[in-house]
Scaffold this motif. Structure first.
Motif, PDB file in Angstrom:
ATOM      1  N   LEU A   1      11.370 -16.627   7.307  1.00  0.00           N
ATOM      2  CA  LEU A   1      11.843 -15.378   6.725  1.00  0.00           C
ATOM      3  C   LEU A   1      10.791 -14.840   5.771  1.00  0.00           C
ATOM      4  O   LEU A   1       9.914 -15.560   5.302  1.00  0.00           O
ATOM      5  N   LYS A   2      10.898 -13.558   5.493  1.00  0.00           N
ATOM      6  CA  LYS A   2      10.035 -12.896   4.522  1.00  0.00           C
ATOM      7  C   LYS A   2      10.748 -11.651   4.033  1.00  0.00           C
ATOM      8  O   LYS A   2      11.772 -11.237   4.583  1.00  0.00           O
ATOM      9  N   LEU A   3      10.211 -11.051   2.975  1.00  0.00           N
ATOM     10  CA  LEU A   3      10.761  -9.786   2.512  1.00  0.00           C
ATOM     11  C   LEU A   3      10.438  -8.707   3.530  1.00  0.00           C
ATOM     12  O   LEU A   3       9.353  -8.665   4.095  1.00  0.00           O
ATOM     13  N   ASN A   4      11.398  -7.847   3.767  1.00  0.00           N
ATOM     14  CA  ASN A   4      11.214  -6.752   4.719  1.00  0.00           C
ATOM     15  C   ASN A   4      10.224  -5.745   4.157  1.00  0.00           C
ATOM     16  O   ASN A   4      10.508  -5.077   3.152  1.00  0.00           O
TER      17      ASN A   4
ATOM     18  N   ASP B   1       9.437  -2.913   5.120  1.00  0.00           N
ATOM     19  CA  ASP B   1       9.828  -1.517   5.332  1.00  0.00           C
ATOM     20  C   ASP B   1      10.808  -1.007   4.276  1.00  0.00           C
ATOM     21  O   ASP B   1      11.156   0.177   4.280  1.00  0.00           O
ATOM     22  N   MET B   2      11.249  -1.892   3.381  1.00  0.00           N
ATOM     23  CA  MET B   2      12.226  -1.498   2.372  1.00  0.00           C
ATOM     24  C   MET B   2      11.563  -1.331   1.014  1.00  0.00           C
ATOM     25  O   MET B   2      10.694  -2.118   0.623  1.00  0.00           O
TER      26      MET B   2
ATOM     27  N   GLN C   1       6.141 -15.429   3.181  1.00  0.00           N
ATOM     28  CA  GLN C   1       6.831 -15.986   4.344  1.00  0.00           C
ATOM     29  C   GLN C   1       7.162 -17.448   4.082  1.00  0.00           C
ATOM     30  O   GLN C   1       6.368 -18.183   3.509  1.00  0.00           O
TER      31      GLN C   1
ATOM     32  N   ARG D   1      19.864  -8.378   1.703  1.00  0.00           N
ATOM     33  CA  ARG D   1      19.643  -7.122   2.417  1.00  0.00           C
ATOM     34  C   ARG D   1      18.154  -6.848   2.635  1.00  0.00           C
ATOM     35  O   ARG D   1      17.783  -6.034   3.490  1.00  0.00           O
ATOM     36  N   TYR D   2      17.301  -7.533   1.884  1.00  0.00           N
ATOM     37  CA  TYR D   2      15.861  -7.277   1.932  1.00  0.00           C
ATOM     38  C   TYR D   2      15.099  -8.349   2.706  1.00  0.00           C
ATOM     39  O   TYR D   2      13.867  -8.336   2.721  1.00  0.00           O
TER      40      TYR D   2
ATOM     41  N   ARG E   1      13.927 -10.392   6.095  1.00  0.00           N
ATOM     42  CA  ARG E   1      13.731 -10.302   7.543  1.00  0.00           C
ATOM     43  C   ARG E   1      13.616 -11.725   8.074  1.00  0.00           C
ATOM     44  O   ARG E   1      12.716 -12.467   7.675  1.00  0.00           O
ATOM     45  N   THR E   2      14.525 -12.111   8.946  1.00  0.00           N
ATOM     46  CA  THR E   2      14.570 -13.483   9.438  1.00  0.00           C
ATOM     47  C   THR E   2      14.107 -13.564  10.884  1.00  0.00           C
ATOM     48  O   THR E   2      14.272 -12.625  11.657  1.00  0.00           O
TER      49      THR E   2
END
Length: 249
Positions: free
Chosen positions: A11-14, A16-17, A36, A89-90, A92-93
């Motif tokens: 996972l990592k922070l999205n 795009d947000m 990541q 919500r932020y 990305r998995t």
């Protein structure tokens, strides 16, 4: 044939947000530097000092997976406090092509609330936790009853400080259960302070601290070094500790 594990690969922070890194929980260094995380197929540990963000990150991963923020299975539907962050919500998995058949999010701090919810749902009888209800067992006994009766093969399990209710011997018992399940297509992500649990040899350890989030070795964790130094010379370590406290008064 492709491996079904890890169910949660990374996972990592999205990117795009839009994120306000001055606001909680994004002002926590381990979250700010979350490029990541690659999860071990069997066991991944999150370690660090109090306030480093272990429980915050684990909660966000759990909610992103579909668990109740206060714990339980994905079917658990209760809330005693609206206190969890929006970090999930932020995220990305990256997941496996195959979903686990079972799952559970264990939170030591809210386990009492979950046990109450379970007993209210079934009138105090819950055979899947053994021959006694969770509230009819000690804290440690109920934790082990959960591990022994509720955790099944082909599962994805997230544990937040499971050692909180367990004696050293019971921690070893928990490790044996975790190992058996890991050999039966289970994946664990565990936030812990326990040097006993951290000794599990088939694991990846991530340290959360002021510099961010980095992979580390068991022998390099403060949990291991502090415990080793104390057990090697408890009297000397306590003498120095008390002397330092007296100097600070």
């Amino acid at each position: 044939m492709l491996s079904i594990k890890p169910y949660l690969r990374s996972l990592k922070l999205n990117p795009d947000m839009a994120i306000d890194f001055d606001a909680y929980p994004f002002n926590i260094p381990a979250v700010q530097e979350l490029e990541q995380i690659d999860f071990h197929p069997e066991v991944t540990f999150l370690v660090g000092e109090n306030g480093a963000g272990k429980s915050t990150l684990l909660e966000a991963i759990a909610v992103a997976w579909g668990f109740n923020a206060e714990g339980g299975t994905r079917n658990a539907n209760f809330s005693t406090a609206d206190a969890h962050s929006d970090l999930h919500r932020y995220l990305r998995t990256v997941k496996s092509f195959k979903r686990p058949r079972a799952g559970y999010f264990l939170r030591a701090e809210s386990f009492f609330n979950f046990a109450t919810y379970e007993e209210n749902m079934d009138g105090g009888q819950h055979p899947s936790y053994g021959d006694k209800g969770l509230h009819r067992q000690s804290h440690g006994e109920s934790f082990l009853a959960l591990l022994q009766n509720k955790f099944q093969p082909d599962g994805f399990y997230m544990l937040d400080e499971p050692e909180a209710a367990l004696s050293p011997n019971r921690q070893l018992t928990a490790l044996a259960i975790i190992h058996k399940l890991a050999q039966n297509r289970c994946q664990f992500i565990i936030a812990t302070h326990s040097p006993i649990l951290l000794a599990y040899p088939y694991a990846r350890i991530y340290l959360l601290d002021q510099s961010g989030l980095t992979e580390t070795r068991y022998e390099d964790t403060e949990h291991y070094t502090t415990t080793r130094h104390f057990l090697n010379n408890p009297a000397g370590m306590l003498e120095r500790l008390f002397a330092e406290e007296n100097e600070n008064d």
